[in-house]
Design an enzyme around this catalytic site. Sequence first.
Site, PDB file in Angstrom:
ATOM      1  N   GLU A  34     -65.455 -15.088 -23.883  1.00 50.29           N
ATOM      2  CA  GLU A  34     -65.581 -16.564 -23.768  1.00 50.29           C
ATOM      3  C   GLU A  34     -67.030 -17.338 -23.136  1.00 50.29           C
ATOM      4  OE1 GLU A  34     -64.065 -14.516 -20.247  1.00 50.29           O
ATOM      5  OE2 GLU A  34     -61.921 -14.518 -20.885  1.00 50.29           O
ATOM      6  N   ASN A  61     -64.518  -7.343 -14.070  1.00 46.94           N
ATOM      7  CA  ASN A  61     -65.180  -8.536 -14.904  1.00 46.94           C
ATOM      8  C   ASN A  61     -64.560  -9.783 -13.883  1.00 46.94           C
ATOM      9  OD1 ASN A  61     -66.431 -11.083 -15.845  1.00 46.94           O
ATOM     10  ND2 ASN A  61     -65.112 -10.684 -17.661  1.00 46.94           N
ATOM     11  N   LYS A  69     -65.031 -12.917 -13.756  1.00 45.30           N
ATOM     12  CA  LYS A  69     -65.723 -14.025 -13.705  1.00 45.30           C
ATOM     13  C   LYS A  69     -65.618 -15.072 -13.310  1.00 45.30           C
ATOM     14  CE  LYS A  69     -62.690 -12.336 -17.923  1.00 45.30           C
ATOM     15  NZ  LYS A  69     -61.042 -12.531 -18.737  1.00 45.30           N
ATOM     16  N   GLU A 123     -62.826  -5.610 -27.451  1.00 44.65           N
ATOM     17  CA  GLU A 123     -61.873  -6.726 -26.714  1.00 44.65           C
ATOM     18  C   GLU A 123     -61.050  -7.724 -27.722  1.00 44.65           C
ATOM     19  OE1 GLU A 123     -62.565  -6.968 -22.260  1.00 44.65           O
ATOM     20  OE2 GLU A 123     -64.289  -8.362 -22.741  1.00 44.65           O
ATOM     21  N   HIS A 175     -69.275 -11.490 -24.289  1.00 49.55           N
ATOM     22  CA  HIS A 175     -67.915 -11.749 -23.985  1.00 49.55           C
ATOM     23  C   HIS A 175     -67.887 -12.690 -25.078  1.00 49.55           C
ATOM     24  CE1 HIS A 175     -64.338 -12.220 -21.879  1.00 49.55           C
ATOM     25  NE2 HIS A 175     -64.823 -11.174 -21.929  1.00 49.55           N
ATOM     26  N   SER A 225     -56.198  -7.461 -21.222  1.00 52.79           N
ATOM     27  CA  SER A 225     -54.853  -7.218 -20.849  1.00 52.79           C
ATOM     28  C   SER A 225     -55.071  -5.736 -19.963  1.00 52.79           C
ATOM     29  CB  SER A 225     -53.836  -7.165 -21.295  1.00 52.79           C
ATOM     30  OG  SER A 225     -53.965  -8.805 -21.319  1.00 52.79           O
ATOM     31  N   GLY A 276     -57.059 -11.615 -21.089  1.00 51.41           N
ATOM     32  CA  GLY A 276     -55.953 -12.455 -20.065  1.00 51.41           C
ATOM     33  C   GLY A 276     -54.336 -12.704 -20.363  1.00 51.41           C
TER      34      GLY A 276
HETATM   35  P1  PGA Z   1     -58.079  -8.973 -18.776  1.00 53.19           P
HETATM   36  O1  PGA Z   1     -60.029  -9.912 -19.484  1.00 53.19           O
HETATM   37  O2  PGA Z   1     -58.538  -7.716 -18.409  1.00 53.19           O
HETATM   38  O3  PGA Z   1     -57.791 -10.384 -17.685  1.00 53.19           O
HETATM   39  O4  PGA Z   1     -57.456  -8.894 -19.733  1.00 53.19           O
HETATM   40  C1  PGA Z   1     -60.591  -8.634 -19.361  1.00 53.19           C
HETATM   41  C2  PGA Z   1     -61.899  -9.181 -20.133  1.00 53.19           C
HETATM   42  O5  PGA Z   1     -62.114 -10.383 -20.872  1.00 53.19           O
HETATM   43  O6  PGA Z   1     -63.111  -8.381 -20.332  1.00 53.19           O
END
Ligand code: PGA
Length: 249
Positions: free
Chosen positions: A100, A11, A13, A167, A98, A211, A173
């Site tokens: 976010e 992803n 983003k 998640e 997601h 992460s 992140g």
């Molecule tokens: P990250 O994000 O690997 O940077 O923690 C995962 C995600 O949001 O799908």
Amino acid sequence: MATQRSLIAGNWKMNLLSEAGEALARGLARRAAADAPAADIVLCPPAVMIPLVAAALSDSPIAVGGQDCHAEPAGAHTGDISAEMLADAGCRYVIVGHSERRADHGETDGTVHAKAAAAHGAGLIPIVCVGERADQRGADAIGVVVRQLTDSLPEGAGADNTVIAYEPVWAIGSGRTPSLDEIGDMHGHIRTWLDGRSGTGADFSILYGGSVNADNAAEILALDGVDGALVGGASLKQKDFWAIVESCT
Ligand code: PGA
């Protein structure tokens, strides 16, 4: 326990410009051609880069996915993109729900439900994201995730057309991950719940996200019931992302 092939989803983003995105996609396509990886792979670039990435991956087994879609197939929705448009641009997958999107755009489980149904309608596989926030961690987390699943999965969601991504919001992140036991337990609860719903829990792909990096991927991906990973930050560097792909056996 599940026996399906692992899926590693990158992803991107809101990162990378076209030159870097195309180079990353081409580099990964070369690795996939040379190494015959043990996992299926999907890259989810920013929407404007989908045609470019799809072209770079046209001779590759690596699939392309969207990061979001609108619930309607077309209409007066300025700035939005429909599942049909993603499919038309070469996508096979789309991430929905997601955290976010839930936080930045106020998406509810109802929104996610409608988007996942739209993805099915367009022939796409939705990667439906669920996970508890930091303040819901602990005893309550299972209830939170089960509620999200109950309200987010459309009736037609089955193991053949839907992927689940667990998640934990606080792990995304942050460089922090749950313990391996916690990840394994949650995946077990999700699978049991899916089994109760349709009797096909064992067939679902349930990804872990939050992460995941080149150092921790092998032990997470080796867990019973973890069928792959949804990778954010570490998907932006070819070396790191490929190390995660190679952690799948
Ligand atoms: P990250 O994000 O690997 O940077 O923690 C995962 C995600 O949001 O799908």
